[in-house]
Design a protein around this motif. Structure first.
Motif, PDB file in Angstrom:
ATOM      1  N   GLU A   1       0.836  -1.207   0.000  1.00  0.00           N
ATOM      2  CA  GLU A   1       0.000   0.000   0.000  1.00  0.00           C
ATOM      3  C   GLU A   1       0.872   1.258   0.000  1.00  0.00           C
ATOM      4  OE1 GLU A   1      -3.400   1.882   2.879  1.00  0.00           O
ATOM      5  OE2 GLU A   1      -3.315  -0.301   2.692  1.00  0.00           O
ATOM      6  N   GLU A   2       1.935   1.235   0.792  1.00  0.00           N
ATOM      7  CA  GLU A   2       2.868   2.376   0.837  1.00  0.00           C
ATOM      8  C   GLU A   2       3.551   2.555  -0.520  1.00  0.00           C
ATOM      9  OE1 GLU A   2       4.840   5.664   1.902  1.00  0.00           O
ATOM     10  OE2 GLU A   2       3.300   4.691   3.108  1.00  0.00           O
ATOM     11  N   GLN A   3       3.971   1.453  -1.127  1.00  0.00           N
ATOM     12  CA  GLN A   3       4.598   1.528  -2.447  1.00  0.00           C
ATOM     13  C   GLN A   3       3.602   2.044  -3.489  1.00  0.00           C
ATOM     14  OE1 GLN A   3       6.082  -2.444  -3.047  1.00  0.00           O
ATOM     15  NE2 GLN A   3       7.955  -2.067  -1.890  1.00  0.00           N
ATOM     16  N   GLU A   4       2.345   1.641  -3.346  1.00  0.00           N
ATOM     17  CA  GLU A   4       1.306   2.104  -4.265  1.00  0.00           C
ATOM     18  C   GLU A   4       1.110   3.619  -4.141  1.00  0.00           C
ATOM     19  OE1 GLU A   4      -3.410   1.192  -4.955  1.00  0.00           O
ATOM     20  OE2 GLU A   4      -2.178  -0.400  -4.095  1.00  0.00           O
TER      21      GLU A   4
ATOM     22  N   LYS B   1       7.653   7.991 -21.162  1.00  0.00           N
ATOM     23  CA  LYS B   1       8.066   6.600 -20.917  1.00  0.00           C
ATOM     24  C   LYS B   1       8.045   6.303 -19.418  1.00  0.00           C
ATOM     25  CE  LYS B   1      11.670   3.282 -22.071  1.00  0.00           C
ATOM     26  NZ  LYS B   1      12.929   3.044 -22.759  1.00  0.00           N
ATOM     27  N   ARG B   2       8.533   7.232 -18.623  1.00  0.00           N
ATOM     28  CA  ARG B   2       8.530   7.033 -17.166  1.00  0.00           C
ATOM     29  C   ARG B   2       7.102   6.974 -16.623  1.00  0.00           C
ATOM     30  NH1 ARG B   2      12.065  11.080 -14.064  1.00  0.00           N
ATOM     31  NH2 ARG B   2      11.545   9.662 -12.371  1.00  0.00           N
ATOM     32  N   ILE B   3       6.197   7.768 -17.199  1.00  0.00           N
ATOM     33  CA  ILE B   3       4.796   7.725 -16.774  1.00  0.00           C
ATOM     34  C   ILE B   3       4.215   6.347 -17.063  1.00  0.00           C
ATOM     35  CG2 ILE B   3       2.466   8.570 -17.327  1.00  0.00           C
ATOM     36  CD1 ILE B   3       3.707  11.388 -17.592  1.00  0.00           C
ATOM     37  N   GLU B   4       4.489   5.819 -18.256  1.00  0.00           N
ATOM     38  CA  GLU B   4       3.998   4.482 -18.602  1.00  0.00           C
ATOM     39  C   GLU B   4       4.573   3.431 -17.656  1.00  0.00           C
ATOM     40  OE1 GLU B   4       1.550   3.527 -20.676  1.00  0.00           O
ATOM     41  OE2 GLU B   4       1.279   5.697 -20.822  1.00  0.00           O
ATOM     42  N   GLN B   5       5.852   3.564 -17.318  1.00  0.00           N
ATOM     43  CA  GLN B   5       6.479   2.617 -16.391  1.00  0.00           C
ATOM     44  C   GLN B   5       5.842   2.711 -15.003  1.00  0.00           C
ATOM     45  OE1 GLN B   5      10.569   3.858 -16.744  1.00  0.00           O
ATOM     46  NE2 GLN B   5      11.025   2.369 -18.354  1.00  0.00           N
ATOM     47  N   SER B   6       5.568   3.942 -14.552  1.00  0.00           N
ATOM     48  CA  SER B   6       4.966   4.100 -13.226  1.00  0.00           C
ATOM     49  C   SER B   6       3.529   3.567 -13.226  1.00  0.00           C
ATOM     50  CB  SER B   6       5.007   5.554 -12.756  1.00  0.00           C
ATOM     51  OG  SER B   6       4.101   6.358 -13.457  1.00  0.00           O
ATOM     52  N   LYS B   7       2.821   3.709 -14.352  1.00  0.00           N
ATOM     53  CA  LYS B   7       1.467   3.147 -14.445  1.00  0.00           C
ATOM     54  C   LYS B   7       1.523   1.622 -14.407  1.00  0.00           C
ATOM     55  CE  LYS B   7      -0.818   6.895 -16.931  1.00  0.00           C
ATOM     56  NZ  LYS B   7      -1.444   7.308 -18.205  1.00  0.00           N
ATOM     57  N   THR B   8       2.500   1.049 -15.112  1.00  0.00           N
ATOM     58  CA  THR B   8       2.664  -0.405 -15.101  1.00  0.00           C
ATOM     59  C   THR B   8       2.991  -0.888 -13.696  1.00  0.00           C
ATOM     60  OG1 THR B   8       3.429  -0.372 -17.400  1.00  0.00           O
ATOM     61  CG2 THR B   8       3.980  -2.323 -16.100  1.00  0.00           C
ATOM     62  N   LEU B   9       3.895  -0.184 -13.027  1.00  0.00           N
ATOM     63  CA  LEU B   9       4.258  -0.527 -11.649  1.00  0.00           C
ATOM     64  C   LEU B   9       3.033  -0.440 -10.746  1.00  0.00           C
ATOM     65  CD1 LEU B   9       6.333  -1.155  -9.419  1.00  0.00           C
ATOM     66  CD2 LEU B   9       6.734   1.313  -9.261  1.00  0.00           C
ATOM     67  N   LEU B  10       2.251   0.603 -10.914  1.00  0.00           N
ATOM     68  CA  LEU B  10       1.058   0.790 -10.097  1.00  0.00           C
ATOM     69  C   LEU B  10       0.090  -0.382 -10.291  1.00  0.00           C
ATOM     70  CD1 LEU B  10      -0.432   2.658  -8.153  1.00  0.00           C
ATOM     71  CD2 LEU B  10      -1.388   3.832 -10.136  1.00  0.00           C
ATOM     72  N   ILE B  11      -0.105  -0.792 -11.525  1.00  0.00           N
ATOM     73  CA  ILE B  11      -0.991  -1.928 -11.807  1.00  0.00           C
ATOM     74  C   ILE B  11      -0.443  -3.193 -11.156  1.00  0.00           C
ATOM     75  CG2 ILE B  11      -1.824  -3.449 -13.657  1.00  0.00           C
ATOM     76  CD1 ILE B  11      -2.013  -0.875 -15.412  1.00  0.00           C
ATOM     77  N   GLN B  12       0.862  -3.404 -11.248  1.00  0.00           N
ATOM     78  CA  GLN B  12       1.477  -4.582 -10.630  1.00  0.00           C
ATOM     79  C   GLN B  12       1.303  -4.563  -9.116  1.00  0.00           C
ATOM     80  OE1 GLN B  12       5.504  -4.245 -12.023  1.00  0.00           O
ATOM     81  NE2 GLN B  12       5.105  -5.358 -13.923  1.00  0.00           N
ATOM     82  N   LEU B  13       1.493  -3.394  -8.514  1.00  0.00           N
ATOM     83  CA  LEU B  13       1.338  -3.276  -7.067  1.00  0.00           C
ATOM     84  C   LEU B  13      -0.111  -3.532  -6.650  1.00  0.00           C
ATOM     85  CD1 LEU B  13       3.587  -0.153  -6.373  1.00  0.00           C
ATOM     86  CD2 LEU B  13       4.023  -2.495  -5.622  1.00  0.00           C
ATOM     87  N   GLN B  14      -1.051  -2.978  -7.414  1.00  0.00           N
ATOM     88  CA  GLN B  14      -2.462  -3.188  -7.089  1.00  0.00           C
ATOM     89  C   GLN B  14      -2.830  -4.668  -7.220  1.00  0.00           C
ATOM     90  OE1 GLN B  14      -4.129  -0.374  -9.864  1.00  0.00           O
ATOM     91  NE2 GLN B  14      -4.245   1.249  -8.342  1.00  0.00           N
ATOM     92  N   THR B  15      -2.326  -5.314  -8.255  1.00  0.00           N
ATOM     93  CA  THR B  15      -2.588  -6.734  -8.452  1.00  0.00           C
ATOM     94  C   THR B  15      -2.006  -7.548  -7.309  1.00  0.00           C
ATOM     95  OG1 THR B  15      -2.564  -6.430 -10.856  1.00  0.00           O
ATOM     96  CG2 THR B  15      -2.259  -8.672 -10.041  1.00  0.00           C
TER      97      THR B  15
END
Length: 189
Positions: free
Chosen positions: A35-38, A111-125
């Protein structure tokens, strides 16, 4: 320093043992960490989006400036002022270089925004997976509690809680004394 390292390792080991014997607490700690990472990923995404907006505004202004100086070049060439035309071309070229740099920065930010969105999705999952596992453990514990309750009601056996059980207190005291003895033994080496 050796004493502090020994004590630190001792507490880390005890914490790991405790968490291993209490998986629901370990999952809760992981869920809190996720949650903190998210939240951090969301914050990063907002910051990058803000940066992107600023870059796009600068690019728009530079494009207007380039257009302005391009018209000045044409105006000076028509008027026969090669000195002004050359200076205006230099200004236009400088603005083009600045625009190219900003364009590259904009692409990197996207590109960094896309990476952070991907990371966010991974964290939520991952957080959903941990929550599902926590729910699974809770369900298993509820079933165990139901079984224990029904067994106790049929047998009339009521185990005393560990807080008031004198035998449990003796074991806890003995374990604590043993741990202290081992720490003293390590410090003496």
């Amino acid at each position: 320093m050796g004493l502090f390292n020994d004590v630190g390792r001792f507490f880390e080991t005890r914490l790991e043992e405790f968490l291993a014997s209490h998986p629901h607490l370990e999952l809760q700690a992981i869920a809190e960490q996720l949650e903190e990472q998210e939240r951090g990923a969301l914050r990063l995404n907002r910051e990058l989006s803000s940066q992107l907006e600023q870059i796009e505004q600068k690019l728009t202004q530079i494009a207007k400036d380039i257009q302005h100086w391009h018209e000045r070049v044409q105006q000076a060439e028509k008027g026969g002022r090669k000195d002004l035309a050359a200076a205006a071309k230099q200004r236009e070229a400088a603005l083009l270089r600045e625009g190219n740099q900003l364009w590259g920065k904009m692409q990197g930010t996207k590109k960094r925004i896309e990476q952070s969105k991907t990371l966010l999705i991974q964290l939520q999952t991952k957080r959903k997976e941990v929550k599902a596992k926590m729910d699974e453990l809770k369900t298993a514990q509820d079933v165990q509690d139901d079984y224990t309750t029904s067994w106790q009601s049929t047998t009339g056996d009521r185990p005393s809680s560990s807080g008031s059980d004198p035998l449990e207190k003796q074991f806890q005291q003995w374990e604590m004394d043993e741990q202290i003895r081992q720490m003293k033994q390590k410090m003496g080496q």
